[in-house]
Design an enzyme around this catalytic site. Structure first.
Site: not given
Ligand code: PEP
Ligand code: MG
Length: 538
Positions: A195, A293, A327, A416, A440, A450, A487
């Site tokens: 965050h 998102r 998305r 991902e 991801d 992550r 992205c």
């Molecule tokens: C990602 O996983 O890189 C992505 C863009 O989606 P999020 O960060 O929302 O999981």
């Molecule tokens: Mg993701």
């Protein structure tokens, strides 16, 4: 507290290193976050009604404080996070728990402590995302106990001059509520997709996380922070501070003047797009939205958003942004959607998340696709739609069929999961584009959570194994004549941008603050140089 501006007793020219997660440079005196209040010894309760009233007053004051900071945050992620925390502090069940503890003989501060601790344990026992939210309850507990004891609210200091905020870690409430006197932040913990990192980037605030040793510095120590390299210089001279501020000002002014489409030095086009969670995140200067998102709109909803509500939310973005890659809901693990009512899982990152929710609740995707199609029709926007966590070509085909049945003509899959990257050519036989979610994709390629600060080296997007998977997707895109973008957070790293382009990526989607420096960096390299850099990196 030490005199701001006076170096503490640390060797000059010391350098600490962390992870740079939000570009920009700043210098100034360190102020560490105030410690949480210490509970005094329990008191004999003579007047339970007065203790109950003190409990209610403390909770009301915390709720009001969070609401006020939410209103000052001016929309976007920060306001949403503060409002969500205010809702927790205002939860009648929490208040009833604390009042029951008073009836059981506890004084007000201890009753609050007991009620928050009980709620925290309940959340922690549920596991997954809810367990991660348990830390928010600790933060709220400290605020409520401090309010009850008449102590200053713990959390962000307000020294009345610009400073660099140093903390072991920052809760969402703290990060979202930072004032303009914070010129940079450095934390001992945290990962690149925490965050703290996402909110700091959203605000354009230089930030370094996972910086070992930073909390050992005394308040007032003058440090420099480089949010690009992750370097933190300690014990700076006044001249060095002035020089760094001057060059940062110049750099920001230079980048603010950058505009126009993304191009390499020899004119090869690379679309520069925005990652957004709502219309509040839209900024001028990009060529559209590369990642909307949609789950961010509904994170705290207990009821499924209606078709009409979804149409309105999507249309608000479509009307202002032209081309938008939407998305579909990416629920699960770190982003649960309470209205889905999904049961807790032992291993949520590997469970029902993203497109997999469709296996158990197909009507949710149907309604969302209907709403996206309707919003696109109503606004005339160029709406692209993609699914998160696609794993097999069959999943991509099923999603594409349902989206096209509603008149959505640009249908894509996020990459991902390594399985999707390995079969990128077969995915592209089913869909019109791929968008690589490196956050991801790193997590699943390196088997590294992550959110874990200790695994940042594995999650580093420069890892050759990740670059090879990106290259495989780009190669498949080139062969099929279809776009392949990135992205994930990696797309906003200006040093990596030429490498991604050299691998064959056709668009980069990122937080608005990253666009100028990525545009600038790309313009310095010809496509051939990008390819050479990519060959060296992979
Ligand atoms: C990602 O996983 O890189 C992505 C863009 O989606 P999020 O960060 O929302 O999981
Ligand atoms: Mg993701």
């Amino acid at each position: 507290m030490a005199d701001p501006g006076r170096p503490a007793e640390v060797p000059p020219d010391t350098e600490l290193a962390g992870l740079g997660v939000s570009q920009g440079r700043a210098a100034g005196p360190v102020i560490r976050m105030a410690p949480p209040p210490v509970l005094p010894s329990p008191r004999q309760v003579a007047d339970p009604a007065a203790e109950s009233a003190a409990v209610v007053k403390a909770l009301e004051s915390v709720t009001a404080d969070l609401r006020q900071r939410g209103a000052l945050a001016g929309g976007g992620d920060a306001a949403e996070i503060l409002d969500a925390l205010a809702m927790i502090a205002d939860d009648p069940m929490l208040r009833e728990d604390a009042e029951a503890a008073v009836r059981g003989g506890l004084d007000a501060p201890h009753a609050l402590d007991a009620a928050f601790t009980h709620h925290r344990e309940t959340l922690a026992a549920l596991g997954g995302y809810l367990a991660e939210r348990a830390a928010d309850l600790d933060d709220l507990k400290h605020r409520a106990v401090a309010a009850c004891l008449g102590l200053p609210m713990p959390g962000i200091p307000a020294p009345g001059h610009p400073y660099i905020l140093v903390a072991e870690d920052l809760s969402p409430a703290d990060t979202a509520g930072l004032g303009t006197d914070v010129v940079a932040l450095v934390t001992e913990k945290g990962g690149p997709t925490s965050h703290t990192a996402i909110l700091a980037r959203g605000r354009g605030l230089p930030a370094v996380v996972a910086c070992a040793g930073i909390t050992a510095l005394a308040d007032g120590t003058v440090i420099s922070v480089d949010g690009k390299t992750g370097q933190v210089g300690v014990g700076l001279t006044d001249e060095a501070v002035a020089e760094l501020r001057r060059s940062d000002r110049e750099e920001r002014a230079r980048l603010a003047n950058s505009s126009g489409p993304g191009r390499t030095a020899d004119g090869h086009p690379v679309k520069l797009l925005l990652n957004i969670g709502s219309a509040a995140d839209l900024r001028p200067g990009a060529e559209g939205v590369g990642l909307f998102r949609t789950e961010f709109l509904f994170l705290d909803r207990k009821q499924e958003p209606s078709f009409e509500e979804q149409v309105a939310a999507y249309a608000e973005v479509f009307a202002r942004a032209g081309t938008v890659v939407v998305r579909t809901l990416d629920a699960g693990t770190d982003k649960p959607l309470p209205f889905l009512g999904l049961p807790p899982e032992p291993n949520p990152a590997l469970g029902i998340r993203g497109l997999r929710v469709d296996r158990v609740l197909p009507a949710v995707l149907d309604t969302q696709l209907d709403a996206i199609a309707e919003a696109a029709r109503a606004t005339g926007a160029d709406a692209w739609v993609m699914a998160p966590m696609v794993t097999t070509p069959a999943e991509a085909a099923g999603f594409a069929r349902r989206a096209r049945a509603r008149g959505l003509t640009r249908v894509g899959a996020m990459v991902e999961v390594p399985a999707a990257a390995l079969l990128a050519d077969r995915l592209l036989a089913e869909v019109d584009f791929l968008s690589i979610g490196t956050n991801d994709l790193s997590q699943y390629t390196f088997a590294a959570d992550r959110q874990h600060p200790g695994l940042a080296d594995l999650l580093d997007p420069w890892q050759p194994a990740l670059l090879k998977l990106i290259a495989a997707c780009a190669d498949a895109g080139r062969a099929a004549g279809k776009p392949v973008g990135v992205c994930g957070e990696a797309a906003g790293d200006p040093r990596l941008a030429p490498v991604l382009v050299g691998l064959g990526v056709t668009s980069l989607s990122m937080a608005a603050v990253c666009v100028p420096s990525v545009r600038e960096e790309l313009s310095q390299h010809s496509l051939e140089e990008c390819r050479e850099l990519a060959a060296l990196a992979r």
